[in-house]
Each structure stands twice: as structure tokens, then as C-alpha cells.
Motif scaffolding. Structure first.
Motif, PDB file in Angstrom:
ATOM      1  N   ARG A  20      -7.568   1.905   0.000  1.00  0.00           N
ATOM      2  CA  ARG A  20      -8.800   2.636   0.291  1.00  0.00           C
ATOM      3  C   ARG A  20      -8.786   3.993  -0.402  1.00  0.00           C
ATOM      4  NH1 ARG A  20      -8.995   2.999   6.402  1.00  0.00           N
ATOM      5  NH2 ARG A  20     -11.173   3.553   6.166  1.00  0.00           N
ATOM      6  N   SER A  21      -7.659   4.692  -0.349  1.00  0.00           N
ATOM      7  CA  SER A  21      -7.611   5.987  -1.022  1.00  0.00           C
ATOM      8  C   SER A  21      -6.156   6.411  -1.208  1.00  0.00           C
ATOM      9  CB  SER A  21      -8.353   7.061  -0.217  1.00  0.00           C
ATOM     10  OG  SER A  21      -7.746   7.253   1.042  1.00  0.00           O
ATOM     11  N   LEU A  61      -3.941  10.086  -1.350  1.00  0.00           N
ATOM     12  CA  LEU A  61      -4.071  11.508  -1.035  1.00  0.00           C
ATOM     13  C   LEU A  61      -2.828  12.264  -1.480  1.00  0.00           C
ATOM     14  CD1 LEU A  61      -5.181   9.701   1.664  1.00  0.00           C
ATOM     15  CD2 LEU A  61      -6.124  11.942   2.134  1.00  0.00           C
ATOM     16  N   TYR A  75      -0.789  15.945  -0.731  1.00  0.00           N
ATOM     17  CA  TYR A  75      -0.642  17.059   0.193  1.00  0.00           C
ATOM     18  C   TYR A  75       0.450  17.989  -0.305  1.00  0.00           C
ATOM     19  CZ  TYR A  75      -3.227  14.408   3.760  1.00  0.00           C
ATOM     20  OH  TYR A  75      -4.177  13.706   4.458  1.00  0.00           O
ATOM     21  N   PHE A  99      -4.022  19.545   2.763  1.00  0.00           N
ATOM     22  CA  PHE A  99      -4.726  18.569   1.935  1.00  0.00           C
ATOM     23  C   PHE A  99      -5.020  19.154   0.554  1.00  0.00           C
ATOM     24  CE2 PHE A  99      -7.494  15.034   1.154  1.00  0.00           C
ATOM     25  CZ  PHE A  99      -8.555  15.535   0.422  1.00  0.00           C
ATOM     26  N   MET A 150      -8.157  13.826  -2.551  1.00  0.00           N
ATOM     27  CA  MET A 150      -8.303  12.421  -2.225  1.00  0.00           C
ATOM     28  C   MET A 150      -8.847  11.703  -3.448  1.00  0.00           C
ATOM     29  SD  MET A 150     -10.577  10.410   0.639  1.00  0.00           S
ATOM     30  CE  MET A 150     -12.146  10.641  -0.164  1.00  0.00           C
ATOM     31  N   LEU A 200       3.509  15.745  -1.168  1.00  0.00           N
ATOM     32  CA  LEU A 200       3.510  14.416  -0.579  1.00  0.00           C
ATOM     33  C   LEU A 200       2.334  13.598  -1.099  1.00  0.00           C
ATOM     34  CD1 LEU A 200       4.120  15.539   3.106  1.00  0.00           C
ATOM     35  CD2 LEU A 200       5.738  14.256   1.733  1.00  0.00           C
ATOM     36  N   THR A 221      -3.964   5.248   1.966  1.00  0.00           N
ATOM     37  CA  THR A 221      -4.587   4.596   3.109  1.00  0.00           C
ATOM     38  C   THR A 221      -4.949   3.178   2.694  1.00  0.00           C
ATOM     39  OG1 THR A 221      -6.770   5.441   2.500  1.00  0.00           O
ATOM     40  CG2 THR A 221      -5.521   6.705   4.104  1.00  0.00           C
ATOM     41  N   ASN A 269      -3.239  -0.247   6.986  1.00  0.00           N
ATOM     42  CA  ASN A 269      -2.442   0.284   8.093  1.00  0.00           C
ATOM     43  C   ASN A 269      -2.417   1.798   8.095  1.00  0.00           C
ATOM     44  OD1 ASN A 269      -1.625  -2.317   9.070  1.00  0.00           O
ATOM     45  ND2 ASN A 269      -0.297  -2.435   7.290  1.00  0.00           N
ATOM     46  N   ASN A 270      -3.575   2.409   8.068  1.00  0.00           N
ATOM     47  CA  ASN A 270      -3.680   3.858   8.144  1.00  0.00           C
ATOM     48  C   ASN A 270      -2.970   4.548   6.984  1.00  0.00           C
ATOM     49  OD1 ASN A 270      -5.293   3.909  10.552  1.00  0.00           O
ATOM     50  ND2 ASN A 270      -3.459   3.251  11.627  1.00  0.00           N
ATOM     51  N   LEU A 271      -2.423   5.716   7.243  1.00  0.00           N
ATOM     52  CA  LEU A 271      -1.877   6.550   6.176  1.00  0.00           C
ATOM     53  C   LEU A 271      -0.381   6.307   6.065  1.00  0.00           C
ATOM     54  CD1 LEU A 271      -3.169   8.723   4.367  1.00  0.00           C
ATOM     55  CD2 LEU A 271      -2.412  10.416   6.004  1.00  0.00           C
ATOM     56  N   PHE A 311       3.051   7.539   3.943  1.00  0.00           N
ATOM     57  CA  PHE A 311       3.527   8.615   3.092  1.00  0.00           C
ATOM     58  C   PHE A 311       4.725   8.219   2.255  1.00  0.00           C
ATOM     59  CE2 PHE A 311       1.312  12.524   4.140  1.00  0.00           C
ATOM     60  CZ  PHE A 311       0.643  12.169   5.292  1.00  0.00           C
ATOM     61  N   GLY A 312       4.801   8.799   1.072  1.00  0.00           N
ATOM     62  CA  GLY A 312       6.025   8.791   0.306  1.00  0.00           C
ATOM     63  C   GLY A 312       6.972   9.852   0.834  1.00  0.00           C
TER      64      GLY A 312
END
Lengths: 109, 114
Positions: free
Chosen positions: A31-32, A34, A36, A45, A48, A88, A92, A95-97, A99-100
Motif C-alpha cells: 500500500r505504501s 514510509l 522516518y 515522519f 510516504m 527507518l 504498509t 498487516n499494518n506497518l 519496520f526495517g
């Protein structure tokens, strides 16, 4: 399984240098993506990205996404000591967000 | 974006006790999340806080250990129960905008369990 791999893990540069941070990913139902910046506790943030090939720019920072090759880069030009932080990348998907582990950037005067 | 506040910003707690962390947003948001960041690690999603219903927990996290409340669209709490030193982490709440494609984080709570 969703996966985000960032490289390098850490980077030390001098003020004024340009850096490129990498993020590759595997995700179900993208979906996207991001970016950070994390200096103390809370990630701030930055960008995106949802579409390939469209550069997002904010001052000395810019980022672009390649959905075919499944990666993104974050560029910082003319680095300053205030850019020192962990950067970071997160995706998304279904399963939501996710992170690496981040890239720790240190800019020395 | 959204302005998010968290309380407390830090705490030192004894093992076996519980701590409740509050997260307040300056506008109504549908999606709120709780994350944990253990020392030297990246962020891990604990659960999605659902307004008016039970939270949705990620694998490895259970309601008995991390009960979550979401009484309205601007507020949520996370309780870390029966704490042990392994619970020492930064706990962050976040809100999702644009259908959770974009997330903003609160300032975090640094918890140390002795």
C-alpha cells in the motif's frame, strides 16, 4: 511474510557529504512505503511513497520508490550534524506497518 | 498530520507491577496503534486499538499482558502488566491517516523495569 531490509546498517560521513540510504522490501498487498527519522524516542515522519518513479522532496532530503524492483532510496545532500539519527523504512501492506531495522547515520563536523 | 501526546514520558518500575501509558490525539482518528521498541531493535507492532471493541493483537502479544483500552476516537491506553526486566522498552502509540497508509507517532514512553 513481510520483510524490510535496510542498508547500510550504519554510516559515518563528514558534513557536506551526500548519502544514499537503501530500503528493499517484500510485502503482500503493498500500500505504501514510509521513511522516518528517529533521533530520540519517537520516529518523525519524512515521506510516504505509493507510486513508482515519483520523487518526493523536502529540503535536502529526497526519496523515490521502485515498485518493480521493490526498493526505495532516501538521499540526503549537504549533510549536517543535525541529520545524525536512525532512518527507518517501513511498509504498509496487509498487516499494518512493518519496520526495517534502520540505518544509523552519523555526521561528523 | 496529527498532534499526539503520551504520558508518562518515562518511568522506572519494579518487577511484578503494572504501568498504564496514555495516548491522546488532537483530532478524531479511526486507527490507533501501539508499538514497542526494545533496546537496539526496530519497532514492533503490539496491537491495533479499536474504538468500542477489543484490540487486535499481533503474534506474540496477548491481552492479559498488554491490555488496551480505546474509549473514544482521540484516546487510548496501553497497560504493561506484571512487568519483568524484559519489558524495558520504548512504547509508542501512533495514529493512522489515509487508511493507515501514513502513520504519525507520539513522543514515546521509556520504561525501565528493575
Amino acid at each position: 511474510e513481510d520483510k524490510v531490509v535496510q542498508s547500510p546498517l550504519s554510516l559515518v560521513v563528514h558534513e557536506g557529504d551526500t548519502v544514499t540510504l537503501n530500503c528493499s522490501y517484500e510485502v503482500t498487498n503493498f500500500r505504501s512505503l514510509l521513511w522516518y527519522k528517529q533521533e530520540k524516542k519517537a520516529p518523525t515522519f519524512l515521506f510516504m511513497l505509493t507510486s513508482s518513479g515519483i520523487e518526493k522532496k523536502s529540503g535536502r532530503l529526497s526519496s523515490i520508490l521502485d515498485k518493480k524492483e521493490l526498493f526505495s532510496i532516501l538521499n540526503i545532500t549537504a549533510t549536517q550534524t543535525g541529520d545524525s539519527a536512525i532512518y527507518l523504512c517501513a511498509i504498509t501492506g496487509a498487516n499494518n506497518l512493518f519496520f526495517g531495522t534502520g540505518t544509523r547515520l552519523t555526521v561528523i563536523p | 498530520s496529527a498532534v499526539i501526546s503520551q504520558k508518562p514520558s518515562r518511568d522506572i518500575c519494579q518487577r511484578g507491577t503494572s504501568l498504564t501509558i496514555q495516548c491522546q490525539v488532537d483530532s478524531q482518528v479511526t486507527m490507533m496503534f501501539w508499538y514497542r521498541q526494545q533496546p537496539g531493535q526496530s519497532l514492533t507492532l503490539i496491537a491495533t486499538a479499536n474504538q468500542g471493541s477489543e484490540a487486535t493483537y499481533e503474534s506474540g502479544f496477548v491481552i492479559d499482558k498488554f491490555p488496551i483500552s480505546r474509549p473514544n476516537l482521540t484516546f487510548s491506553t496501553l497497560t504493561v502488566s506484571n512487568m519483568s526486566p524484559e519489558d524495558s522498552s520504548i512504547y509508542l502509540c501512533s495514529v493512522g491517516l489515509q487508511g493507515a497508509r501514513e502513520q504519525y507517532f507520539g513522543p514515546g514512553t521509556r520504561l525501565t523495569v528493575t
